[in-house]
Enzyme design. Structure first.
Site, mmCIF file in Angstrom:
data_model
loop_
_atom_site.group_PDB
_atom_site.id
_atom_site.type_symbol
_atom_site.label_atom_id
_atom_site.label_comp_id
_atom_site.label_asym_id
_atom_site.label_seq_id
_atom_site.Cartn_x
_atom_site.Cartn_y
_atom_site.Cartn_z
ATOM 1 N N CYS A 12 0.860 -1.186 0.000
ATOM 2 C CA CYS A 12 0.000 0.000 0.000
ATOM 3 C C CYS A 12 0.898 1.239 0.000
ATOM 4 O O CYS A 12 2.099 1.120 -0.259
ATOM 5 C CB CYS A 12 -0.977 -0.011 1.175
ATOM 6 S SG CYS A 12 -0.212 0.044 2.803
ATOM 7 N N ASN A 15 2.343 1.560 4.229
ATOM 8 C CA ASN A 15 2.647 0.311 4.940
ATOM 9 C C ASN A 15 2.361 0.392 6.443
ATOM 10 O O ASN A 15 3.031 -0.247 7.253
ATOM 11 C CB ASN A 15 4.104 -0.142 4.696
ATOM 12 C CG ASN A 15 4.389 -1.590 5.110
ATOM 13 O OD1 ASN A 15 5.494 -1.913 5.543
ATOM 14 N ND2 ASN A 15 3.428 -2.469 5.008
ATOM 15 N N CYS A 17 -1.306 0.935 7.327
ATOM 16 C CA CYS A 17 -2.750 0.668 7.472
ATOM 17 C C CYS A 17 -3.171 -0.578 6.690
ATOM 18 O O CYS A 17 -3.347 -1.651 7.265
ATOM 19 C CB CYS A 17 -3.583 1.868 7.025
ATOM 20 S SG CYS A 17 -3.288 3.386 7.974
ATOM 21 N N ARG A 18 -3.343 -0.452 5.368
ATOM 22 C CA ARG A 18 -3.952 -1.536 4.592
ATOM 23 C C ARG A 18 -3.080 -2.772 4.437
ATOM 24 O O ARG A 18 -3.541 -3.895 4.693
ATOM 25 C CB ARG A 18 -4.365 -1.004 3.204
ATOM 26 C CG ARG A 18 -5.479 0.011 3.256
ATOM 27 C CD ARG A 18 -5.603 0.753 1.943
ATOM 28 N NE ARG A 18 -4.458 1.622 1.699
ATOM 29 C CZ ARG A 18 -4.246 2.312 0.582
ATOM 30 N NH1 ARG A 18 -5.107 2.201 -0.421
ATOM 31 N NH2 ARG A 18 -3.197 3.097 0.465
ATOM 32 N N SER A 19 -1.833 -2.589 3.977
ATOM 33 C CA SER A 19 -1.040 -3.792 3.676
ATOM 34 C C SER A 19 -0.623 -4.574 4.929
ATOM 35 O O SER A 19 -0.648 -5.807 4.901
ATOM 36 C CB SER A 19 0.160 -3.483 2.769
ATOM 37 O OG SER A 19 1.060 -2.591 3.375
ATOM 38 N N ASP A 130 -7.895 4.007 0.856
ATOM 39 C CA ASP A 130 -6.958 4.475 1.876
ATOM 40 C C ASP A 130 -7.745 5.045 3.073
ATOM 41 O O ASP A 130 -8.484 6.017 2.912
ATOM 42 C CB ASP A 130 -6.095 5.565 1.229
ATOM 43 C CG ASP A 130 -5.015 6.076 2.148
ATOM 44 O OD1 ASP A 130 -5.045 5.728 3.344
ATOM 45 O OD2 ASP A 130 -4.147 6.826 1.674
HETATM 46 P P1 4NP Z 1 -1.700 2.928 3.975
HETATM 47 O O1 4NP Z 1 -2.279 4.313 4.515
HETATM 48 O O2 4NP Z 1 -1.169 3.195 2.582
HETATM 49 O O3 4NP Z 1 -2.899 2.031 3.949
HETATM 50 O O4 4NP Z 1 -0.633 2.497 4.955
HETATM 51 C C1 4NP Z 1 -1.508 5.483 4.519
HETATM 52 C C2 4NP Z 1 -0.609 5.704 5.532
HETATM 53 C C3 4NP Z 1 0.130 6.882 5.571
HETATM 54 C C4 4NP Z 1 -0.045 7.833 4.576
HETATM 55 C C5 4NP Z 1 -0.955 7.592 3.555
HETATM 56 C C6 4NP Z 1 -1.679 6.433 3.522
HETATM 57 N N1 4NP Z 1 0.678 9.047 4.627
HETATM 58 O O5 4NP Z 1 0.415 9.930 3.800
HETATM 59 O O6 4NP Z 1 1.559 9.199 5.500
#
Ligand code: 4NP
Length: 162
Positions: A12, A15, A17-19, A130
């Site tokens: 994702c 790294n 939240c989702r993955s 996201d």
């Molecule tokens: P993820 O979510 O891609 O599911 O881990 C996010 C975590 C952090 C950010 C964006 C999405 N960020 O912009 O820091």
């Protein structure tokens, strides 16, 4: 018996939240199926902002309530991952194009899948959205989707082996 392991990398943006949630859910499912020895399961992010950090507190909270364990520390994807892993699974279209931009050849490109393509109970859902700037319900929805997609993915892998 020698088991040829199948390696899966969930990807994702951050790294956190989702993955890592996909990784935790898949670990839980294969453990319950007593198939841990068949899989190598990992996750990573496109961006480097959260390297070394634990998963997002909101995702840990929501996931732990469902019985999942979050041990992963964030890391950034590297070109070598496209060589090493059998399945590289992005959460949204941006992830997919970022992964593909690291690929060297058609063999690597064929390993890249979109997590939403394994959904079975959400036919109109085209992405794992996201949740980072969202609320509690967005984290719950991501977990609902990932629980469904992980089962679809395992089914796909099993059929691919035959
Ligand atoms: P993820 O979510 O891609 O599911 O881990 C996010 C975590 C952090 C950010 C964006 C999405 N960020 O912009 O820091």
């Amino acid at each position: 018996m020698i088991i040829n392991k199948t390696s899966i990398l969930f990807v994702c943006l951050g790294n956190i939240c989702r993955s890592p949630a996909a990784e935790s859910i898949m670990n839980d499912v294969v453990e319950k199926q007593q198939r841990e020895r068949e899989f190598i399961i990992d996750s990573c992010g496109i961006g480097a902002w959260h390297m070394g950090q634990k998963s997002d507190r909101r995702m840990i909270e929501a996931g732990e309530k469902r019985g999942y364990s979050f041990l992963h520390r964030a890391r950034q994807i590297k070109k070598e991952d496209l060589l090493r892993f059998d399945y590289i699974i992005g959460m949204d279209d941006e992830n997919i194009s970022d992964i593909l931009s690291l690929s060297n050849d058609e063999k690597q490109r064929r390993k890249v899948y979109k997590m939403a393509s394994f959904l079975r109970n959400y036919p109109s859902q085209k992405t794992i959205p996201d949740p980072y700037y969202g609320g509690k319900e967005d984290f719950e929805f991501v977990l609902d989707l990932l629980e469904d997609a992980v089962l679809g993915l395992i089914d796909f892998i099993d059929k691919n082996k035959k």
